[in-house]
Design an enzyme around this catalytic site. Structure first.
Site, PDB file in Angstrom:
ATOM      1  N   CYS A  34      10.759  18.251  52.279  1.00 24.86           N
ATOM      2  CA  CYS A  34       9.743  19.282  52.551  1.00 24.86           C
ATOM      3  C   CYS A  34       8.508  18.648  53.158  1.00 24.86           C
ATOM      4  O   CYS A  34       8.171  17.498  52.866  1.00 24.86           O
ATOM      5  CB  CYS A  34       9.326  20.005  51.276  1.00 24.86           C
ATOM      6  SG  CYS A  34      10.662  20.605  50.241  1.00 24.86           S
ATOM      7  N   ASP A  35       7.808  19.418  53.980  1.00 25.67           N
ATOM      8  CA  ASP A  35       6.496  18.993  54.426  1.00 25.67           C
ATOM      9  C   ASP A  35       5.724  20.210  54.905  1.00 25.67           C
ATOM     10  O   ASP A  35       6.316  21.261  55.181  1.00 25.67           O
ATOM     11  CB  ASP A  35       6.561  17.948  55.539  1.00 25.67           C
ATOM     12  CG  ASP A  35       5.348  17.036  55.507  1.00 25.67           C
ATOM     13  OD1 ASP A  35       4.294  17.436  56.029  1.00 25.67           O
ATOM     14  OD2 ASP A  35       5.441  15.937  54.946  1.00 25.67           O
ATOM     15  N   GLN A  36       4.418  20.042  54.988  1.00 28.69           N
ATOM     16  CA  GLN A  36       3.540  21.157  55.345  1.00 28.69           C
ATOM     17  C   GLN A  36       2.460  20.669  56.294  1.00 28.69           C
ATOM     18  O   GLN A  36       1.928  19.570  56.123  1.00 28.69           O
ATOM     19  CB  GLN A  36       2.912  21.745  54.084  1.00 28.69           C
ATOM     20  CG  GLN A  36       2.120  23.028  54.288  1.00 28.69           C
ATOM     21  CD  GLN A  36       1.629  23.581  52.964  1.00 28.69           C
ATOM     22  OE1 GLN A  36       0.876  22.932  52.258  1.00 28.69           O
ATOM     23  NE2 GLN A  36       2.063  24.784  52.618  1.00 28.69           N
TER      24      GLN A  36
ATOM     25  N   LYS B 237      12.270  12.685  55.578  1.00 28.83           N
ATOM     26  CA  LYS B 237      12.338  12.414  54.144  1.00 28.83           C
ATOM     27  C   LYS B 237      13.737  12.688  53.596  1.00 28.83           C
ATOM     28  O   LYS B 237      14.281  11.900  52.810  1.00 28.83           O
ATOM     29  CB  LYS B 237      11.303  13.260  53.410  1.00 28.83           C
ATOM     30  CG  LYS B 237       9.869  12.924  53.783  1.00 28.83           C
ATOM     31  CD  LYS B 237       8.886  13.913  53.184  1.00 28.83           C
ATOM     32  CE  LYS B 237       7.466  13.626  53.619  1.00 28.83           C
ATOM     33  NZ  LYS B 237       6.496  14.613  53.081  1.00 28.83           N
TER      34      LYS B 237
ATOM     35  N   GLY C 252       7.870  23.311  56.360  1.00 26.22           N
ATOM     36  CA  GLY C 252       9.222  23.015  56.802  1.00 26.22           C
ATOM     37  C   GLY C 252      10.057  22.486  55.652  1.00 26.22           C
ATOM     38  O   GLY C 252       9.559  21.749  54.795  1.00 26.22           O
TER      39      GLY C 252
END
Length: 217
Positions: free
Chosen positions: A93-95, A77, A130
């Site tokens: 960001c990611d989860q 992203k 992250g």
């Protein structure tokens, strides 16, 4: 809360950025934007369309961990936006939610949300958040932070009442909960950083931004 397992971020850029550097959040998450605004940051939002499912499937097939996958998604992203915005610092960001090596995604509807809660109740799971900062199409910093949450045994009656009260919000978060709201009622134990659970390891990010002139030391 107890301490969280956290991998230190890596800074690949030595010099400080100019104080007028544009900061971009490559995420449409309302809570992430609220956290950044609450911390006093000026930024713009520019979402990054990436095929998250394709990336997850490919990395899982390669044996990647949920944490590594969260960082990879965040990087995809950040880089997508960074390549179009020269000089800007772009936050991706990611989860990922992992319960006994089963990865959970955002539920598509109420039925999926119910199934997720039924699968997670009475068990512990890990959230991996992250975050990547990119500039000029290159990753210059990243952080991976994890938290462990234990969901209490939920009755069917409670699950239905919770879904009624939470409404469509359950579809916007992995695990069908938002800890800052009604989701707090789901848990008996939480180990980890609150911001990590919300999907943004905020304190390491603020430290990085101080080093690059966007916040006062």
């Amino acid at each position: 809360m107890t301490s969280t397992g956290t991998k230190s971020g890596t800074t690949l850029l030595a010099e400080d950025a100019a104080s007028d550097t544009t900061l971009i959040l490559a995420s449409g998450s309302t809570i992430r934007a609220q956290l950044l605004r609450g911390a006093g940051l000026d930024f713009i939002i520019e979402t990054a369309p990436v095929d998250e499912a394709e990336i997850r499937i490919a990395l899982q097939a390669e044996g990647a961990s949920a944490g590594d996958t969260a960082v990879a998604l965040a990087e995809a992203k950040a880089l997508r936006v960074s390549r179009k915005r020269p000089g800007a610092l772009v936050i991706g960001c990611d989860q990922m939610l992992d319960c006994n090596n089963v990865w959970f995604e955002k539920p598509g509807d109420r039925d999926h949300a119910r199934a997720h809660l039924q699968a997670l109740r009475g068990r512990a799971h890990t959230l991996s958040s992250g975050i990547v900062v990119a500039r000029d199409g290159q990753r210059i910093w990243h952080e991976l932070s994890t938290a462990r949450l234990t969901m209490r045994p939920l009755s069917e009656e409670f699950i239905e009442a919770y879904l009624d009260a939470a409404g469509d919000a359950v579809q916007s978060s992995v695990g069908a909960y938002q800890l800052e709201g009604l989701g707090a009622q789901l848990f008996s134990r939480i180990e980890g950083d609150y911001f990590t659970i919300l999907g943004l390891p905020l304190l390491p990010l603020l430290d990085f931004l101080r080093q690059h002139g966007l916040l006062k030391r």
